[in-house]
Design an enzyme around this catalytic site. Structure first.
Site, short mmCIF file in Angstrom:
data_model
loop_
_atom_site.label_atom_id
_atom_site.label_comp_id
_atom_site.label_asym_id
_atom_site.label_seq_id
_atom_site.Cartn_x
_atom_site.Cartn_y
_atom_site.Cartn_z
N ASP A 82 -1.60 37.99 36.21
CA ASP A 82 -0.75 37.42 35.16
C ASP A 82 -0.98 38.09 33.80
O ASP A 82 -0.15 37.95 32.89
CB ASP A 82 -0.99 35.91 35.03
CG ASP A 82 -0.62 35.17 36.31
OD1 ASP A 82 0.15 35.73 37.11
OD2 ASP A 82 -1.11 34.05 36.50
N ARG B 289 8.82 29.24 30.18
CA ARG B 289 8.20 28.63 31.37
C ARG B 289 6.69 28.52 31.18
O ARG B 289 6.05 27.67 31.80
CB ARG B 289 8.49 29.49 32.60
CG ARG B 289 9.94 29.48 33.03
CD ARG B 289 10.13 30.30 34.28
NE ARG B 289 9.08 29.92 35.23
CZ ARG B 289 8.71 30.63 36.27
NH1 ARG B 289 9.28 31.77 36.52
NH2 ARG B 289 7.78 30.20 37.08
N LYS C 53 -0.94 26.16 31.97
CA LYS C 53 0.21 25.82 32.83
C LYS C 53 -0.23 25.65 34.27
O LYS C 53 0.10 24.69 34.95
CB LYS C 53 1.27 26.93 32.74
CG LYS C 53 2.30 26.87 33.86
CD LYS C 53 3.37 27.96 33.73
CE LYS C 53 3.03 29.31 34.29
NZ LYS C 53 3.09 29.45 35.76
N ASN C 54 -1.00 26.65 34.76
CA ASN C 54 -1.32 26.66 36.19
C ASN C 54 -2.36 25.64 36.60
O ASN C 54 -2.63 25.46 37.79
CB ASN C 54 -1.71 28.08 36.62
CG ASN C 54 -0.51 29.01 36.58
OD1 ASN C 54 0.63 28.55 36.47
ND2 ASN C 54 -0.75 30.31 36.65
N CYS D 4 11.93 34.16 44.03
CA CYS D 4 10.96 34.59 43.05
C CYS D 4 11.22 36.01 42.59
O CYS D 4 11.57 36.87 43.38
CB CYS D 4 9.57 34.51 43.66
SG CYS D 4 8.32 35.07 42.55
N ARG E 252 7.37 35.80 48.32
CA ARG E 252 6.18 34.95 48.16
C ARG E 252 6.19 33.93 49.28
O ARG E 252 6.68 32.81 49.12
CB ARG E 252 6.17 34.30 46.78
CG ARG E 252 5.81 35.31 45.70
CD ARG E 252 5.93 34.76 44.32
NE ARG E 252 4.81 33.93 43.93
CZ ARG E 252 4.72 33.36 42.73
NH1 ARG E 252 5.66 33.55 41.85
NH2 ARG E 252 3.69 32.61 42.43
N1 EPU Z 1 0.55 34.53 49.96
C1 EPU Z 1 0.91 34.60 51.29
N2 EPU Z 1 1.19 33.45 51.95
C2 EPU Z 1 1.11 32.23 51.36
C3 EPU Z 1 0.73 32.15 50.00
C4 EPU Z 1 0.45 33.32 49.32
O1 EPU Z 1 0.99 35.69 51.84
O2 EPU Z 1 1.37 31.23 52.04
C5 EPU Z 1 0.27 35.76 49.21
C6 EPU Z 1 1.30 35.96 48.08
O3 EPU Z 1 2.47 36.58 48.56
C7 EPU Z 1 0.53 36.82 47.09
C8 EPU Z 1 -0.92 36.36 47.29
O4 EPU Z 1 -0.94 35.63 48.52
O5 EPU Z 1 0.64 38.17 47.45
C9 EPU Z 1 -1.44 35.47 46.20
O6 EPU Z 1 -0.54 34.39 45.99
P1 EPU Z 1 -1.04 32.94 45.56
O7 EPU Z 1 -0.65 31.98 46.61
O8 EPU Z 1 -2.48 33.00 45.15
O9 EPU Z 1 -0.17 32.70 44.27
P2 EPU Z 1 0.53 31.35 43.84
O10 EPU Z 1 -0.35 30.19 44.14
O11 EPU Z 1 1.92 31.34 44.35
C10 EPU Z 1 -0.55 31.32 41.46
C11 EPU Z 1 -0.03 31.26 40.06
C12 EPU Z 1 0.62 32.59 39.71
C13 EPU Z 1 -0.44 33.69 39.85
C14 EPU Z 1 -1.00 33.68 41.28
C15 EPU Z 1 -2.13 34.68 41.49
C16 EPU Z 1 0.51 28.94 39.77
C17 EPU Z 1 1.56 27.91 39.56
N3 EPU Z 1 0.94 30.19 39.93
O12 EPU Z 1 0.60 31.55 42.28
O13 EPU Z 1 1.00 32.49 38.34
O14 EPU Z 1 0.13 34.94 39.58
O15 EPU Z 1 -1.52 32.36 41.59
O16 EPU Z 1 -3.15 34.46 40.60
O17 EPU Z 1 -0.68 28.64 39.74
C18 EPU Z 1 2.26 32.97 36.43
O18 EPU Z 1 1.67 32.05 35.85
O19 EPU Z 1 2.98 33.81 35.81
C19 EPU Z 1 2.12 33.12 37.87
C20 EPU Z 1 2.98 33.81 38.62
#
Ligand code: EPU
Length: 424
Positions: free
Chosen positions: A313, A405, A28-29, A122, A127
């Site tokens: 995850d 999802r 998915k990701n 979320c 987030r």
């Molecule tokens: N963060 C910030 N500011 C930002 C972006 C992120 O502070 O602008 C923080 C977040 O709050 C969090 C940390 O950085 O504490 C990591 O977040 P990240 O941005 O890496 O997560 P994401 O890109 O929103 C993806 C996956 C998630 C997975 C996370 C961590 C996708 C679509 N989603 O989310 O997947 O948990 O990376 O590996 O790729 C899932 O599949 O169930 C899922 C939630």
């Protein structure tokens, strides 16, 4: 039919041993950012191994809304981004999933001005998207944020920049890579996320003509090119679905053969199952045999970390395994503030778990009992299914919409392995 709400749930009769062979769905990701990146190619990309998921459908709805066409043939998606007619994504589409923010980099690379609302709320706690916005500002995008709307415009050209992320955010790294692919000059991302999905996105963009080095490492360098062309690409197998199915095998004393996994993507996960007493054997030519013991041992300590650390995850499904393992397991959730919504429901199934802030202490019990439980997020839903598979009796799990999802035909996949599970 006015006012009629149709709610599905899973009914699981626990205690069945699983056996046989399973092919793990595409990630998915990986699929979501690659679909967004296809916007840059101005033509027909062919993407193999795309799972049928509601998050993938939500992404396709955004592409269709802005004028692209997309069709599915089995697990292949054919996406034509030659024509785009709208530079706006309305809140109804943005709110369907938090990861819709991944369209920001792609949209701004395609249009001089873009409007979209903030992504959906979320269930994992706050987030923020500050890293995404700051990086794009450094690349020449003026962004104003008002009344939950982002209004972004480029006065001249999108240009490369040196971007140091304070957190190795997966989504921010992806947004920057996509925007930088056709920006003027070179972009250097330091403290970039290193997840396999980042490498998969880089592989797709490279197939489209982008110049990217270092994907999968902490420093990623993107030399902007004038334009990208469409390409074909096969999405990697989903490492989190693989970890979930391993958890299901572990709690049911089962023996399963996985045909489509990339073992290096599971390097922090496989040792945890080995600590639990599971035997894992790689098969030459690909695939893996997974055998679990009669009673699992506690894996003692699981700390979620950015890749290559243990994935957040997989925390929830592994907690269901720890719930029936012999001994205490301590979980430390370092990635998200609020990712223990499955705990109260696991306790309803008879688990012994206490939570204090980001720490959960699981005291393994011999057997879980059936119950009616409700999932509140995607991975929590998967954890409840895993727990119900090991519980004595018939459990009902509400919140199927969360599971769908990220898991394709989960009840069919598990039933084919011998589980007694259906969606009603
Ligand atoms: N963060 C910030 N500011 C930002 C972006 C992120 O502070 O602008 C923080 C977040 O709050 C969090 C940390 O950085 O504490 C990591 O977040 P990240 O941005 O890496 O997560 P994401 O890109 O929103 C993806 C996956 C998630 C997975 C996370 C961590 C996708 C679509 N989603 O989310 O997947 O948990 O990376 O590996 O790729 C899932 O599949 O169930 C899922 C939630």
């Amino acid at each position: 039919m006015k006012g009629c709400l149709v709610v599905s749930m899973y009914v699981v009769e626990g205690g069945r041993t699983l056996s046989g062979e399973v092919r793990v769905q595409g990630s998915k990701n990986s699929t979501l950012p690659i679909l967004a990146a296809s916007l840059l190619c101005c033509g027909e990309s062919v993407l193999f191994n795309c799972p049928r998921l509601s998050d993938v459908d939500a992404t396709l709805s955004i592409l269709r809304y802005i004028g692209c066409s997309a069709r599915r043939e089995g697990d292949t998606l054919i996406v034509d981004t030659a024509s785009v007619t709208r530079n706006v994504i309305p809140s109804g589409l943005m709110h369907r999933m938090r990861s819709s923010i991944i369209f920001l980099g792609a949209m701004i690379a395609r249009f001089d001005r873009v409007k979209m609302s903030f992504p959906g709320g979320c269930e994992l706690g706050p987030r923020p998207i500050d890293l995404h916005l700051n990086a794009l500002r450094e690349m020449g995008v003026a962004i104003s944020e008002e009344h939950g709307e982002l209004d972004c415009c480029i006065s001249d050209r999108l240009h490369g920049a040196k971007i140091a992320l304070t957190v190795p955010s997966v989504g921010a790294t992806e947004n920057i890579m996509i925007a930088a692919a056709t920006a003027d000059g070179t972009t250097v991302i330091s403290n970039a996320a290193r997840e396999p999905e980042i490498t998969d996105l880089a592989d797709y963009l490279t197939a489209c003509g982008a110049k990217i080095s270092g994907a999968g490492e902490s420093t990623v360098i993107i030399d902007g090119v004038k334009r990208l062309h469409p390409a074909t690409h096969a999405i990697i197998p989903d490492r989190i679905v693989a970890a979930t199915l391993m958890s299901a095998a572990a709690v049911t004393g089962s023996d399963i053969r996985f045909t489509s996994i990339i073992p290096s993507h599971l390097e922090s996960v496989l040792p945890v199952f080995r600590d639990c007493g599971c035997e894992i054997e790689m098969i030459s030519g690909g695939g893996m045999v997974f055998r679990s013991p009669y009673r699992l041992q506690s894996p003692r300590l699981i700390r979620t970390m950015p890749y290559p650390g243990f994935p957040t995850d997989a925390q929830a499904p592994l907690m269901s395994a720890a719930a029936v393992a012999d001994g205490l397991t301590v979980f430390v959730e370092n990635m998200f503030e609020s990712r223990y919504s499955h705990v109260s429901e696991l306790c309803r199934l008879g688990a012994d778990i206490r939570v204090e802030g980001r720490v959960a202490v699981v005291d393994g019990v011999r057997r879980l009992l059936s119950a009616h439980v409700r999932a509140r997020d995607l991975r929590g839903a998967a954890a409840l299914v895993v727990a119900a598979l090991s519980a004595r009796g018939k459990s009902e799990i509400e919140g199927v919409e969360y599971l769908e999802r990220g898991y394709e035909d989960f009840e069919l996949v598990l039933s084919a392995l011998g589980a007694e599970m259906k969606k009603v």
